[in-house]
Design a protein around this motif. Sequence first.
Motif, short mmCIF file in Angstrom:
data_model
loop_
_atom_site.label_atom_id
_atom_site.label_comp_id
_atom_site.label_asym_id
_atom_site.label_seq_id
_atom_site.Cartn_x
_atom_site.Cartn_y
_atom_site.Cartn_z
N TRP A 44 78.04 31.53 -106.82
CA TRP A 44 76.60 31.27 -106.50
C TRP A 44 75.86 31.01 -107.68
CZ3 TRP A 44 72.45 34.36 -107.28
CH2 TRP A 44 71.27 33.87 -106.76
N SER A 48 73.73 27.60 -108.46
CA SER A 48 72.37 27.64 -108.52
C SER A 48 71.92 27.10 -109.90
CB SER A 48 71.83 29.08 -108.35
OG SER A 48 72.13 29.86 -107.06
N HIS A 83 59.21 30.25 -107.89
CA HIS A 83 59.14 28.71 -108.12
C HIS A 83 57.81 28.09 -108.56
CE1 HIS A 83 63.42 27.88 -108.10
NE2 HIS A 83 63.26 28.98 -107.42
N GLN A 152 70.07 24.90 -100.42
CA GLN A 152 70.40 26.35 -101.28
C GLN A 152 69.09 27.03 -101.02
OE1 GLN A 152 72.03 28.21 -103.17
NE2 GLN A 152 70.51 29.00 -104.59
N TYR A 153 67.83 26.37 -101.12
CA TYR A 153 66.84 27.26 -100.87
C TYR A 153 66.43 27.68 -99.56
CZ TYR A 153 66.41 27.80 -106.02
OH TYR A 153 66.64 27.97 -106.99
N LEU A 156 68.98 30.84 -99.57
CA LEU A 156 68.22 31.81 -100.40
C LEU A 156 66.91 32.35 -99.76
CD1 LEU A 156 68.77 33.70 -102.92
CD2 LEU A 156 67.42 31.78 -104.22
N ASP A 174 65.27 29.48 -113.74
CA ASP A 174 65.91 28.30 -114.39
C ASP A 174 66.38 28.46 -115.73
OD1 ASP A 174 63.33 28.03 -115.12
OD2 ASP A 174 63.40 25.86 -114.88
N HIS A 184 76.96 30.02 -116.74
CA HIS A 184 77.07 28.70 -116.50
C HIS A 184 77.44 28.17 -117.73
CE1 HIS A 184 75.23 25.19 -114.70
NE2 HIS A 184 75.06 24.76 -115.77
#
Length: 185
Positions: A44, A48, A83, A152-153, A156, A174, A184
Amino acid sequence: MAMSRIPYVGAADAPDEIAKLLAALPDLNVFKLMGHALGTFEAWLRFSGSLFTGLALDEKLRELAILRVAHLTPGAEYVWVQHEAIAREIGLKPAQIAAARYAAAAGPDDEMLLSFTEQVVLNATPDDATFAACADRFSSRELIELLMVIGQYMMLARVMATAQVDIDLPTRLDRLLLNRKGVHD
């Protein structure tokens, strides 16, 4: 002070593979909650992070879609807070951010994307006219990436709303996800 319905997992309490990941991440409730997903947490995190790198979809449109999903999901303030900060930092104007909340027109691409996002969230698919307009404007790659961001959101936001996760101060998640070794690579 409110507490999450699901207790947070800390690096000290987690199995070794999760503890290592949590120790490398910022001390944020989203990670401490999602860390319970032992078999999928690392995947995940990678997924993400991939939504913030290498997308053909413009990052401003990505953030508008995320904000619209957050607004449409009762109890998803955590996603909105994080966000909105990202959106402001990457240059979205206050009118664009307001448009994500109120479905107001802030520009043709914004309006089309917000309508598409809302229809996917509420109806699972956009109507033919909205889909055709988006297909004329965006490449197939961008459309699929947009759907992946929305999905995804949606997931979430629903996890955050169901758990009633405590809101952290905004961070640039991010950037944090992109810059973490072992998360990552």
